[in-house]
Design an enzyme around this catalytic site. Structure first.
Site, PDB file in Angstrom:
ATOM      1  N   ARG A 239     -12.955  -2.386  -2.199  1.00  0.00           N
ATOM      2  CA  ARG A 239     -11.847  -2.700  -3.118  1.00  0.00           C
ATOM      3  C   ARG A 239     -12.389  -2.813  -4.541  1.00  0.00           C
ATOM      4  NH1 ARG A 239      -9.659  -5.990   1.471  1.00  0.00           N
ATOM      5  NH2 ARG A 239     -11.111  -7.630   0.890  1.00  0.00           N
TER       6      ARG A 239
ATOM      7  N   PHE B  68      -1.490   2.232   5.102  1.00  0.00           N
ATOM      8  CA  PHE B  68      -2.081   1.257   6.037  1.00  0.00           C
ATOM      9  C   PHE B  68      -2.612   0.092   5.191  1.00  0.00           C
ATOM     10  CE2 PHE B  68      -2.699   5.565   7.651  1.00  0.00           C
ATOM     11  CZ  PHE B  68      -2.098   5.513   8.895  1.00  0.00           C
TER      12      PHE B  68
ATOM     13  N   ASP C 207       2.931   0.067   5.227  1.00  0.00           N
ATOM     14  CA  ASP C 207       2.386  -0.508   6.456  1.00  0.00           C
ATOM     15  C   ASP C 207       3.499  -0.556   7.499  1.00  0.00           C
ATOM     16  OD1 ASP C 207      -0.425  -2.165   6.968  1.00  0.00           O
ATOM     17  OD2 ASP C 207       1.168  -2.718   8.361  1.00  0.00           O
TER      18      ASP C 207
ATOM     19  N   ASN D 112       5.709   4.032   9.582  1.00  0.00           N
ATOM     20  CA  ASN D 112       4.548   4.569  10.274  1.00  0.00           C
ATOM     21  C   ASN D 112       3.826   5.483   9.275  1.00  0.00           C
ATOM     22  OD1 ASN D 112       2.872   6.374  11.703  1.00  0.00           O
ATOM     23  ND2 ASN D 112       4.040   6.009  13.569  1.00  0.00           N
TER      24      ASN D 112
ATOM     25  N   ASP E  79      -6.612   3.472   5.012  1.00  0.00           N
ATOM     26  CA  ASP E  79      -7.449   2.484   5.718  1.00  0.00           C
ATOM     27  C   ASP E  79      -6.764   2.094   7.023  1.00  0.00           C
ATOM     28  OD1 ASP E  79      -9.362   0.613   6.360  1.00  0.00           O
ATOM     29  OD2 ASP E  79      -8.567  -0.939   5.020  1.00  0.00           O
TER      30      ASP E  79
ATOM     31  N   CYS F  25     -12.788   2.252  10.732  1.00  0.00           N
ATOM     32  CA  CYS F  25     -13.480   1.037  11.151  1.00  0.00           C
ATOM     33  C   CYS F  25     -13.886   1.118  12.619  1.00  0.00           C
ATOM     34  CB  CYS F  25     -12.620  -0.191  10.891  1.00  0.00           C
ATOM     35  SG  CYS F  25     -11.008  -0.084  11.671  1.00  0.00           S
TER      36      CYS F  25
HETATM   37  N1  SAH Z   1      -6.657  -2.025   3.561  1.00  0.00           N
HETATM   38  C1  SAH Z   1      -6.226  -3.288   4.094  1.00  0.00           C
HETATM   39  C2  SAH Z   1      -6.509  -3.411   5.592  1.00  0.00           C
HETATM   40  C3  SAH Z   1      -5.778  -2.401   6.451  1.00  0.00           C
HETATM   41  S1  SAH Z   1      -5.827  -2.781   8.164  1.00  0.00           S
HETATM   42  C4  SAH Z   1      -6.877  -4.407   3.292  1.00  0.00           C
HETATM   43  O1  SAH Z   1      -7.761  -4.132   2.450  1.00  0.00           O
HETATM   44  O2  SAH Z   1      -6.496  -5.569   3.468  1.00  0.00           O
HETATM   45  C5  SAH Z   1      -4.816  -1.569   8.868  1.00  0.00           C
HETATM   46  C6  SAH Z   1      -3.324  -1.778   8.727  1.00  0.00           C
HETATM   47  O3  SAH Z   1      -2.681  -0.648   9.332  1.00  0.00           O
HETATM   48  C7  SAH Z   1      -2.729  -2.998   9.403  1.00  0.00           C
HETATM   49  O4  SAH Z   1      -2.079  -3.787   8.452  1.00  0.00           O
HETATM   50  C8  SAH Z   1      -1.692  -2.443  10.401  1.00  0.00           C
HETATM   51  O5  SAH Z   1      -0.484  -3.207  10.428  1.00  0.00           O
HETATM   52  C9  SAH Z   1      -1.421  -1.086   9.842  1.00  0.00           C
HETATM   53  N2  SAH Z   1      -0.970  -0.063  10.789  1.00  0.00           N
HETATM   54  C10 SAH Z   1      -1.334   0.126  12.080  1.00  0.00           C
HETATM   55  N3  SAH Z   1      -0.746   1.230  12.568  1.00  0.00           N
HETATM   56  C11 SAH Z   1       0.006   1.759  11.568  1.00  0.00           C
HETATM   57  C12 SAH Z   1       0.820   2.900  11.449  1.00  0.00           C
HETATM   58  N4  SAH Z   1       0.980   3.759  12.457  1.00  0.00           N
HETATM   59  N5  SAH Z   1       1.422   3.125  10.276  1.00  0.00           N
HETATM   60  C13 SAH Z   1       1.269   2.279   9.226  1.00  0.00           C
HETATM   61  N6  SAH Z   1       0.507   1.193   9.297  1.00  0.00           N
HETATM   62  C14 SAH Z   1      -0.134   0.926  10.438  1.00  0.00           C
END
Ligand code: SAH
Length: 391
Positions: A206, A222, A244, A272, A293, A333
């Site tokens: 970040r 995400f 998200d 999604n 992410d 991850c």
């Molecule tokens: N970049 C963020 C962390 C992301 S974690 C940070 O720095 O804080 C991954 C995220 O993806 C989660 O919040 C989860 O709710 C979301 N997620 C999972 N499957 C998803 C999908 N199909 N579409 C959109 N979001 C999704």
């Protein structure tokens, strides 16, 4: 201490420092309780170490020490001290961090995070569970926390025969805790949020993004509670769209946008990520910066190919949706997706998208999630920054 004998063959990994011993490696064991401490020898009578055993778990033993030493309060104090020293040296001056990261710190199954004086722990092994009260006392003595919260409601505890529960064990854990990271404020709910409330592991990435976003239009796909989007807005981005699948995460994101005074440049969309990227690209929408992410698409080795297909789909779409010379920040991850595999997939995506990608930065998890080459599982986060140009 009861004694367990291992087959001599196949011990190379353990002898190089990996703490896991699988059930199939055990030649002989007396009857044991889950979480009991055992003395481990190879069949050639070579001393291997001492560790927890759990006969219910595929990973039956997790070594705690290669010395023939007692596993007691003094042992845990020593380990906590080492973990503290590492953070004080390598991750100074932050308000939120991971003090103990399980195997990375020689304490298999213990996670300990701090959010501005409020501590949250998670225990995933029967062995550590036995020392829970001792550990709570040590945390109180060493850190003088405002509160301690136990967040042990995750499914993998079932594998170790442990009950799912969560709750406050010391002081009062407020429903909203605020921290500051690189001039950006984040409020979080440690009791309901993902992990222990926040993705601490992306801190360095970040921060790296912050220097690359002046006047840019950003898509944070995400986004969770908007970690990257807010870092970007706080450091001069023109606007940011956080996407998200979790409405709750986005609500916290909005709250954080207000907290940082950037609500006028913040947008969010519950969707999604796969569908949204498809829709926006069909609409011809362009961004200067796109962050991807996603959660781990595979937790198992045999699903790697399928997962790579998922990563490729979103990355390909993102590359096409970037302005000429735009920035792609893309992470995985999953420790099963090795860096070279991830990079190869990104190259393929760029070819299909008819783009040339140039690497700006290659990141990983912060140093409060130490990587031990002896334990490949500790190397899980890969985060590439690319400038994307047309071919
Ligand atoms: N970049 C963020 C962390 C992301 S974690 C940070 O720095 O804080 C991954 C995220 O993806 C989660 O919040 C989860 O709710 C979301 N997620 C999972 N499957 C998803 C999908 N199909 N579409 C959109 N979001 C999704």
């Amino acid at each position: 201490m009861k004694k367990v004998i291992l087959y001599a063959r196949g011990l190379e990994r353990v002898l190089r420092g990996h703490p896991w011993i699988y059930r199939s490696q055990i030649k002989q064991t007396p009857p044991v309780e889950p979480g009991e401490i055992v003395h481990v020898d190879s069949e050639r009578k070579k001393f291997i170490g001492v560790g927890f055993i759990n006969p219910h778990s595929e990973i039956s033993i997790r070594l705690l020490s290669r010395q023939d030493e007692p596993i007691d309060r003094a042992f845990f104090e020593k380990k906590l001290t080492q973990a503290m020293m590492w953070r004080k040296k390598h991750v100074p001056g932050v308000q939120a961090l991971r003090w103990v990261n399980s195997e990375s710190d020689g304490l298999p199954g213990l996670i300990l995070d701090e959010y501005a004086g409020h501590f949250v722990f998670q225990i995933s092994t029967a062995g550590i569970e036995k020392y829970k009260d001792t550990l709570i006392e040590i945390i109180q003595n060493y850190f003088h926390p405002s509160s301690i919260y136990e967040k042990n409601d995750f499914q993998t505890r079932n594998f170790e025969g442990l009950p799912l529960l969560k709750g406050n064990v010391f002081g009062n854990t407020p429903p909203s805790i605020e921290i500051e990271e690189d001039q950006t404020r984040f409020a979080m709910d440690v009791t309901q949020g993902h992990k222990t409330g926040f993705y601490l592991d992306q801190r360095d990435n970040r921060k790296r993004l912050s220097s690359l976003v002046q006047d840019k239009e950003v898509l944070d796909c995400f986004s969770y509670t908007g970690g990257f989007a807010l870092a970007a807005l706080k450091h001069g981005a023109k606007n940011a769209l956080a996407v998200d699948i979790s409405n709750e995460a986005l609500q916290w994101g909005r709250k954080n946008a207000q907290l940082n005074g950037v609500m006028n440049r913040w947008q969010d969309q519950e969707a999604n990520g796969f569908d949204l990227l498809k829709r926006l690209s069909m609409e011809g929408k362009k961004f200067d910066v796109i962050i991807l992410d996603p959660p781990s698409f595979t937790k198992k080795r045999d699903a790697v190919q399928r997962a790579l297909g998922g990563y490729k789909e979103i990355n390909l779409r993102a590359m096409k949706m970037l302005q000429e010379g735009g920035l792609l920040v893309t992470a995985t991850c999953s420790h099963h997706i090795h860096e070279t595999l991830f990079e190869e997939m990104l190259l393929e995506a760029s070819c299909d998208a008819k783009k040339m990608i140039s690497q700006i930065y290659r990141g990983t998890q912060g140093l409060d999630h130490p990587i031990l080459p002896a334990i490949p599982e500790t190397r899980y986060l890969k985060c590439f920054f690319y400038e994307v140009h047309s071919l």
